[in-house]
Design an enzyme around this catalytic site. Structure first.
Site, PDB file in Angstrom:
ATOM      1  CE  LYS A  10       0.895   1.297   4.449  1.00 52.15           C
ATOM      2  NZ  LYS A  10       1.778   2.573   4.892  1.00 52.15           N
ATOM      3  N   PRO A  94      10.341  -4.024   0.422  1.00 55.87           N
ATOM      4  CG  PRO A  94      10.365  -1.856   0.218  1.00 55.87           C
ATOM      5  CD  PRO A  94       9.855  -2.811  -0.608  1.00 55.87           C
ATOM      6  CB  VAL A  95      12.374  -5.257   5.624  1.00 57.45           C
ATOM      7  CG1 VAL A  95      12.183  -5.265   7.257  1.00 57.45           C
ATOM      8  CG2 VAL A  95      12.353  -6.843   4.735  1.00 57.45           C
ATOM      9  N   GLY A  97       9.699  -0.481   5.124  1.00 51.47           N
ATOM     10  CA  GLY A  97       9.756   0.378   3.992  1.00 51.47           C
ATOM     11  C   GLY A  97       8.581   1.161   3.922  1.00 51.47           C
ATOM     12  N   GLY A  98       7.775   1.125   4.664  1.00 50.97           N
ATOM     13  CA  GLY A  98       6.275   2.204   4.490  1.00 50.97           C
ATOM     14  C   GLY A  98       5.552   1.654   3.511  1.00 50.97           C
ATOM     15  CB  SER A 103       0.538  -4.819   7.688  1.00 52.71           C
ATOM     16  OG  SER A 103       1.032  -3.916   8.579  1.00 52.71           O
ATOM     17  CG  ASP A 136      -0.077   0.311   8.505  1.00 47.26           C
ATOM     18  OD1 ASP A 136      -1.100   1.069   8.975  1.00 47.26           O
ATOM     19  OD2 ASP A 136       0.907   0.528   8.057  1.00 47.26           O
TER      20      ASP A 136
HETATM   21  O1  C5P Z   1       0.077  -1.050  15.278  1.00 49.03           O
HETATM   22  P1  C5P Z   1       1.613  -1.002  15.197  1.00 49.03           P
HETATM   23  O2  C5P Z   1       2.232  -2.618  15.350  1.00 49.03           O
HETATM   24  O3  C5P Z   1       1.929  -0.687  13.711  1.00 49.03           O
HETATM   25  O4  C5P Z   1       2.101  -0.065  16.030  1.00 49.03           O
HETATM   26  C1  C5P Z   1       3.416  -0.272  16.434  1.00 49.03           C
HETATM   27  C2  C5P Z   1       4.004   1.074  17.264  1.00 49.03           C
HETATM   28  O5  C5P Z   1       3.977   2.313  16.403  1.00 49.03           O
HETATM   29  C3  C5P Z   1       2.972   1.265  18.617  1.00 49.03           C
HETATM   30  O6  C5P Z   1       2.939   0.674  19.404  1.00 49.03           O
HETATM   31  C4  C5P Z   1       3.032   2.759  18.705  1.00 49.03           C
HETATM   32  O7  C5P Z   1       4.090   3.066  19.295  1.00 49.03           O
HETATM   33  C5  C5P Z   1       3.255   3.216  17.423  1.00 49.03           C
HETATM   34  N1  C5P Z   1       2.187   3.819  16.762  1.00 49.03           N
HETATM   35  C6  C5P Z   1       1.666   4.921  17.166  1.00 49.03           C
HETATM   36  N2  C5P Z   1       0.530   5.555  16.532  1.00 49.03           N
HETATM   37  C7  C5P Z   1      -0.266   4.818  15.542  1.00 49.03           C
HETATM   38  C8  C5P Z   1       0.280   3.448  14.947  1.00 49.03           C
HETATM   39  C9  C5P Z   1       1.474   3.347  15.690  1.00 49.03           C
HETATM   40  O8  C5P Z   1       1.823   5.633  18.203  1.00 49.03           O
HETATM   41  N3  C5P Z   1      -1.316   5.413  14.820  1.00 49.03           N
END
Ligand code: C5P
Length: 329
Positions: A10, A94-95, A97-98, A103, A136
């Site tokens: 994405k 990419p790892v 990579g955004g 996910s 994500d």
């Molecule tokens: O949900 P995900 O595993 O991607 O989130 C990893 C970390 O990124 C969360 O524990 C949080 O520290 C940060 N995060 C956040 N706000 C979001 C998504 C993620 O602060 N909207």
């Protein structure tokens, strides 16, 4: 027996970071858009117990830190079944990579494991497991053009945008999303208002998102949704995206730390992209182009400059599902 699923990437078309919440997540608003670059995920179900991750890329964890592992574990528990699950990931994205690769791999695991078990999860259960494993994941249960709210895990299918030709540039840098959020908090600290810790500017900023998106999607259209004279819908949307100035907030913390990423955004502009942006917290940058030929030429010019860049296109919801689920056995 085994089931293979294509696991698409994405990009984010705009991303607004809101206030840090009590649960440690940041409120955010974004439009996710699936694109036609993918990894391949294969799930084998055998006799025995345990979850095994097989991936040649050493940066991909092979234990419970892997999102695929966590999804498989939750599915087995939810359906109260036992089995030996082997998840093989053929990594091309990419790892860190955004592009949401980890996910997307996890959701592909979910779809493949359901097929292997011949036991579909209820839609609400799918969504619960996905959002528990990461912000994500849920978008990949929808595909196409998706509105993301909450901490990114609350997803709503939007009217699909027409397919855009694009160039995806993947610099050889991994950006940690939690670190990027932490940098955001340092750079834009919450202000103490009265006895409550709030960040009014963050809330204000996030509330502008719906206005900007409205302006973008309705800019060149009459109330009946017909584009102005002589303009094709994709082109009108592209021009309006630029005019509306929709941005990814992560650029404000990631570019100062990795100036080469700002340079790549500039390079995308110089090779003719109409709109260019960081995807998620990076390090991927993408550019949207008016035609496939323009995108292909631009990608080739970037490669000549030593960058890793490919031309591809965005994936509508229908194509996303049609092509993800070309399940090999
Ligand atoms: O949900 P995900 O595993 O991607 O989130 C990893 C970390 O990124 C969360 O524990 C949080 O520290 C940060 N995060 C956040 N706000 C979001 C998504 C993620 O602060 N909207």
């Amino acid at each position: 027996m085994a089931t293979s699923v294509r696991s698409f990437a994405k990009i984010n078309l705009g991303l607004k970071i809101g206030p840090l919440r009590e649960d440690g997540f940041h409120e955010l608003r974004t439009i996710y858009q699936t694109v036609a670059l993918s990894d391949q995920v294969r799930v084998d179900l055998g006799k025995g117990v345990g979850i095994e991750i097989v991936c040649k890329d050493p940066r991909v964890p092979d234990d419970e830190n892997n999102t695929c592992w966590r999804v498989a574990d939750r599915i087995l528990r939810s359906l109260k079944v036992r089995g030996k699950v082997r998840i093989s990931i053929d990594k091309r994205l990419p790892v860190q990579g955004g592009l949401g690769a980890a996910s997307s791999n996890a959701v592909a695991t979910m779809l493949a494991l359901e097929k292997e078990l011949k036991q579909p999860l209820a839609p609400a259960e799918r969504l619960r497991i996905a959002s528990e494993v990461g912000s994500d994941l849920p978008l990949f249960l929808v595909g196409g053009t998706v509105l993301g709210t909450g901490h990114g895990e609350q997803v709503y299918p939007l009217d699909d945008l027409p397919s855009f030709d694009c160039v995806i540039a993947t610099p050889n840098v991994g950006v940690s999303t939690p670190a990027a959020f932490a940098d955001w908090d340092k750079k834009f600290p919450a202000k103490l208002t009265g006895s409550k810790l709030t960040e009014p500017s963050a809330s204000d900023r996030i509330s502008t998102f719906s206005r900007t998106i409205y302006e973008w999607l309705n800019g060149s259209f009459t109330p009946t949704g017909v584009p102005g004279k002589g303009r094709d819908r994709a082109e009108a949307l592209l021009l309006d995206l630029v005019r509306t100035g929709i941005e990814n907030d992560f650029e404000r913390v990631v570019f100062p730390l990795y100036p080469e990423l700002r340079d790549i955004k500039g390079a995308l502009g110089r090779v003719g992209s109409r709109y260019a942006s960081l995807s998620g917290s990076g390090s991927t940058l993408y550019g949207l182009f008016r035609s496939r030929a323009e995108a292909a030429k631009a990608a080739s010019r970037l490669r000549k400059q030593g960058l890793t860049a490919v031309a591809t296109s965005t994936l509508t919801r229908q194509k996303y599902w049609r092509e993800s689920l070309v399940v090999g056995r």
